[in-house]
Design a protein around this motif. Sequence first.
Motif, PDB file in Angstrom:
ATOM      1  N   UNK A 172      44.347  51.907  45.044  1.00 52.82           N
ATOM      2  CA  UNK A 172      44.288  51.867  43.785  1.00 52.82           C
ATOM      3  C   UNK A 172      45.425  52.496  43.166  1.00 52.82           C
TER       4      UNK A 172
ATOM      5  N   UNK B  83      38.988  30.123  37.903  1.00 51.18           N
ATOM      6  CA  UNK B  83      37.917  30.883  37.183  1.00 51.18           C
ATOM      7  C   UNK B  83      37.583  29.939  35.843  1.00 51.18           C
TER       8      UNK B  83
ATOM      9  N   UNK C 133      37.851  39.538  27.458  1.00 49.42           N
ATOM     10  CA  UNK C 133      38.384  38.131  27.241  1.00 49.42           C
ATOM     11  C   UNK C 133      38.114  37.013  28.370  1.00 49.42           C
TER      12      UNK C 133
ATOM     13  N   UNK D 203      43.588  39.978  42.131  1.00 50.12           N
ATOM     14  CA  UNK D 203      42.634  40.475  41.113  1.00 50.12           C
ATOM     15  C   UNK D 203      41.537  41.226  41.848  1.00 50.12           C
ATOM     16  N   UNK D 204      41.336  41.101  43.160  1.00 50.56           N
ATOM     17  CA  UNK D 204      40.414  41.866  43.868  1.00 50.56           C
ATOM     18  C   UNK D 204      38.914  41.338  43.995  1.00 50.56           C
ATOM     19  N   UNK D 205      38.635  40.058  43.350  1.00 52.00           N
ATOM     20  CA  UNK D 205      37.213  39.885  43.329  1.00 52.00           C
ATOM     21  C   UNK D 205      36.889  38.642  44.176  1.00 52.00           C
TER      22      UNK D 205
ATOM     23  N   UNK E 209      49.942  43.705  36.221  1.00 54.37           N
ATOM     24  CA  UNK E 209      49.419  42.581  36.819  1.00 54.37           C
ATOM     25  C   UNK E 209      50.507  41.295  37.139  1.00 54.37           C
TER      26      UNK E 209
ATOM     27  N   UNK F 125      38.992  45.696  48.966  1.00 59.66           N
ATOM     28  CA  UNK F 125      39.235  46.400  47.587  1.00 59.66           C
ATOM     29  C   UNK F 125      38.563  47.738  47.469  1.00 59.66           C
ATOM     30  N   UNK F 126      39.477  48.396  47.081  1.00 62.09           N
ATOM     31  CA  UNK F 126      39.145  49.875  46.643  1.00 62.09           C
ATOM     32  C   UNK F 126      38.490  50.087  45.568  1.00 62.09           C
TER      33      UNK F 126
ATOM     34  N   UNK G 169      44.000  52.456  36.350  1.00 64.47           N
ATOM     35  CA  UNK G 169      44.233  52.112  37.399  1.00 64.47           C
ATOM     36  C   UNK G 169      44.372  50.524  37.727  1.00 64.47           C
ATOM     37  N   UNK G 170      44.977  50.202  38.772  1.00 72.47           N
ATOM     38  CA  UNK G 170      45.027  48.835  39.266  1.00 72.47           C
ATOM     39  C   UNK G 170      44.713  48.725  40.541  1.00 72.47           C
ATOM     40  N   UNK G 171      44.040  47.766  41.002  1.00 78.69           N
ATOM     41  CA  UNK G 171      43.595  47.627  42.133  1.00 78.69           C
ATOM     42  C   UNK G 171      44.839  46.516  43.133  1.00 78.69           C
TER      43      UNK G 171
ATOM     44  N   UNK H 295      41.449  35.212  29.400  1.00 78.03           N
ATOM     45  CA  UNK H 295      42.143  36.343  29.900  1.00 78.03           C
ATOM     46  C   UNK H 295      43.510  36.045  29.852  1.00 78.03           C
TER      47      UNK H 295
ATOM     48  N   UNK I 293      41.378  46.358  35.835  1.00 74.80           N
ATOM     49  CA  UNK I 293      41.742  45.802  37.094  1.00 74.80           C
ATOM     50  C   UNK I 293      41.645  46.593  38.125  1.00 74.80           C
TER      51      UNK I 293
END
Lengths: 162, 650, 179
Positions: free
Chosen positions: B563, B240, A52, B233-235, B163, B589-590, B572-574, B301, A21
Motif C-alpha cells: 500500500x 470493465x 465515475x 487496480x487490485x480487483x 496510476x 492485494x493489501x 494510498x494506492x494499492x 473512470x 485505489x
Amino acid sequence: MNKIISSLILAVVLLFSVPAFAAPIETFKFDSPETEKVFHKLSEELRCLVCQNQNIAESNADLAKDLRLQIYTMLQKGQTEDEIVAFMVERYGDYVLYRPPFKPMTWLLWLGPLMIFVLGVFFAFRFMKSQSSVSQPESLSEEEIERVKSLHADMKAEQGDK
Amino acid sequence: MIPELGHFALIIAFAISIVQSIVPLIGAAKNDSAMISMARPAALVQFLFVGLAYAALTHAFIVHDFSVLYVSKHSNLVQPLMYRISGVWGSHEGSLLLWTLILSIWTIAVAVYSKNLPEILMARVLAVMAMISTGFLMFMLFTSNPFERIFPAPLDGNELNPLLQDPGLILHPPMLYMGYVGFSVAFAFAVAALLGGKLDATWARWSRPWTTIAWSFLTFGIALGSWWAYNELGWGGWWFWDPVENASFMPWLVGTALIHSLASTEKRGVFKSWTVLLAILAFSLSLLGTFIVRSGVLVSVHAFATDPARGVFILAFLIVVIGGSLGLYAWRSATVVSYGRFTWFSRETALLLNNIIFLTAAAAVFVGTMYPLVVDAFGIGKISVGRPYFDTMFSFIAIPLLLLLGVGPAVRWKGDNTSRIAKVTISFFIFSLVVGLLLPFLIEDKLNIATGLGYAGALWVALTTLKELFDRISKKLKLSLSYIGMVVAHLGIAVFVVGVTTTVTYSEEKDLRMVPGSSYNISGYEFRFQGVRKVNGPNYIADEAVIEVWHGEEKSGELLPQKRIYSGKSNPMTDASIDKTLFRDLYAALGEELGGGAWSMRVYYKPMIRWIWLGTLFMTFGGILAVSDKRYRQKAKKKSTQPLAATGNA
Amino acid sequence: METTKPTLLRRLMPLIIFAVLVIFLAVGLTLNPREVPSPLIGKPAPEFELPLLLQDGSFSNKDLIGHVTLVNVWASWCFACRQEHEVVKQLSRQGVRIIGLNYKDDADDAKQWLAKLGNPYQAIAADRDGRIAIDWGVYGAPETFLIDQQGIIRHKVIGPLSDQEKFDALMAVMQTLKK
C-alpha cells in the motif's frame, strides 16, 4: 458567478475524490459460501453513485462502503437477492443497476443487437438471392478485364523503366 | 523560450497542414502535377514541425519547467525520468499532441511507401490525412494549448496520477493511438477512392497492409490496457466495459470486419461499397472515441478533465469529417460497383456473415454505451448499462462467430461444395462439443453448459484451423506469410476463449482478516501471511505484506502486495502482487491495518488468465506476419512511379 | 455489395444515422450524466426516528406532517454545504421550516460548525452512520428535500442551493404547495 464557483468547487471535490485505489476489502463473515457469492454478485452489479463509473465492489467511496454494509446486513437477515435489488432501486432508481431491467424503456437495448443481426442476415439473404438470379456471363467480367489490364501494365512497367 | 518555440512550431505545422489539405486536392482534380507533387514535401515538413513541438513539450517535462501549466499539473520534482517522458501524454493537451504526432508519422509513412500508387490517388490520400491533422492542430491551438504558461511558476508541480506511473501504462496510449490513428490511412484511401470515382481490387491491395498494421497496433494497445488494469487496480478484473474502453473496442471490431472485407475486395472484387463504408466507419469510431473521452457526455473512470466546451469543438470536427465522408459516400458510392459472383457455399458468403457478426458486435457495444445518454436526452429517466449487459451480448455473439471461424477459412472462393469438407467438419464439430462439455465435468465434477460450450468453441476453432494448415503442408502447397498470419490470429482467438472461459468460471477470491502466522487455502494453494513491513520507493513509502504461497509441501512463491503513499497525494494506492505462470495467477492485494497486527487483504486464484493476453498477442503477431507477406514487399522493390493507363483516372 | 445500383435512401442511411447520433451527442453536452433523479418524488417521506443533535429527544417522519418543510442534508466536512449556508439561513429567516439532517458527522464538529456559521434549522436530526440517508436516496451532501403538508416528498435538490437554477426550480414547486 455562482455557477463558476460551484463548478470550480465541484471540480475540486471531484479532484479529491479521485479514488484511493487501495482495494476496498471488507472482512465480513458470511453464513455460507453461497451467501458470500451473492454478496459479491450484488456488489458487482450495483453502481456507486458518487463514482465515475464503478460498482460498489470496486469503489473506495464512503457511500460504497455504506451500501456494502447494507447489503451484508440484509443478507444476514436472510433477505433475497431480488429483495435487496428492489430495496436499492426504490431509493436510487434504475440508475443504480448495472444490469438494466427488462422493461419497455429498455426493450431496444436488450433486443437491439439481435434485431440488427437478424436484419443483417436478412439483407445478406436478399442480396445472395438477387445475385444468383443473375446469370453468369460467358466472357470475363469487367472486374476481370480490369485486372488483366493492370497486370499487363505492371508487366510493361517491369520491362521498361518508364 | 523553448515552450514558445514549440507553440510556434505548432502554428507553422497548422499552416502547412492547411496547404497540404487543399493544394494536392485541387491538383488531383485538375491533374496538375506541380500541385500534386506538393503533397509529399508538405507531409515531411509538417512531420518535422509537429515533431519539434512534441520535443519541446518533452523537454519542458524533463527539465521540470513548471512555468508551463501542463507540466506543473502532471509532474513534480521527484518524478522519475521515464514518467516525466510519458507524462507528456498523461492528460488532455499532451495526448492531443501525441495524436497529431502519430498522425504525421503515418502520413509520411504513406508518403514514403506510396511510390507505386498513382500520383493522383496519393495526393488525395495525403490531403485527406492533412485535413484531419488540421482539425487536431486547430483544436490544440484554439482550445487546448499544451504550451500555456502559468505565472508565477510554482516551485513544484503536482505529480502525475500515480496510476499512470507504471511501465504498462507508458506503452498503452502510444500503441492505442498508433491503431486509432492508423485507421485514418484506410479512411483516407476510402475517401480518395470515392473522390476519384474508382474503386478496384488494386485499391484494396494498397489499403490492406496499412489497415492490418493499424489493426495489429490497436489489438496490442487494447491488450496492454487490459493487462495493466489487471496488474494495477487490485480487483482482479481485466475488462470493465467502461465507455472509454468501449470507445477503443468499437473501432477494433469494425477494423476486424474491415481487414476481412478488404481481403474479399482484393481477391474477388466483391463488397466494395461495404469495404469503403467500413473504412469510413472504423476511423469515425476512433474519432468518436476522442469525443467520448474528452467531452464529459458519458461518465467514465478514464475521462480526462472533461469539458463540454471542448466537446462542442470535437463535435463540430466530427460533423465535418464523418458527416463529410458519409455525405461523399451517399453521393459517390453508386459509382462503386462490385462484379464478383459467388454461390451460397463460398468464402465470400462466410466473409459476408463475418462482416455482419462483427458489425452486430460493434452495434451491441455502441447501443450499450449510448443508451443511457439517449434515455436521458428523451427525459425518460436515468439508467446504467454495465458489465452484465455487455457480457450477455457477447456470450451470444461468440456462438455464431466461433461456428463461422471453423468453417469459413476452409471454404473455397467463389463456390465450393459442402461434401468436400462435410465429413471432417462434422466430425470435428461433434468431437469438440463432446470434449468441451466433458471438461467442466472433469474439472469440477459438475456440469456447466456455458463453460463447456466455451471450451467446445475454442477446440473447434483450433482443430479446424490446424487441420487446414496440415492439409496444405501435406499437399506441399506454398504457405504464404499471409496465410500463416491468419492461422496464428485465428488460433489466438481459440487461446483467448480458453482464457476467458476458464478464468470466468473457475476463479476464486477471498477477502480475509489475517494476523501474522495465519494462513488460508484456495484451490490447493496455501497463503501464509508473515507480516507487514515498511518499504521506501523513489517517490513513495509503502507498507509491504509478505505472503508465502505453498503448494502442498513446496513453496511456490512469495507475494509482496504494497500500500503506497505517493509524495504528492495523501490517498494510498494499492500495488497488488502477482505470482504468475502460464496456467494460473496467484494474486494478493493489501487492505487496511485492523489493529493488533491484523490486516485485511484479498487473495485470488485466477486460472489461465494469461491466456487472455496470450491470445491477443497471437492476434497481433498474426497481423504482423500477414503484412510481412512478400507480395507487399515486392511492390517496394519496383522503381516505376508513373501512373499507368488503366488506373488512377480522376 | 450490390449488383444493382443501391437506392438513394440506402446510400444516405449511414449519414442519416450519423445525423441522429449528432443530435443526441449535442443534447448530451447539455446534460449532467452524474446527476441521479430521485425515485422518491411523489412518495411519502421514509419512516425514521433519529436523535436530535442539539437537544435530548428525537425526530421522526411523523414530525414532518402538517407543514411544508425542507429537509436539508448537511455535514461539517461538506465543502459545498458551507457555500449554500447563506441561502439556507435566508430561507429560514423568511419563515420556511427547515429541518437539518446531519449526515455522517461527528457531533462536536457539527455543533462547532453551526456555532461558527449560524443555525437556521428548526431541528436537526443526527444520522450518524448514514443509514437513514440511504432510505432517502441520499448519495452526497448537500441535498435538500421539499416535503408537503401531507408528508409527501415533492422535490429534491442535488447540490448546493446557492445554484440559482436549482434554487428557482425548488421555489417554483414550493409556490404550488402554498396554494
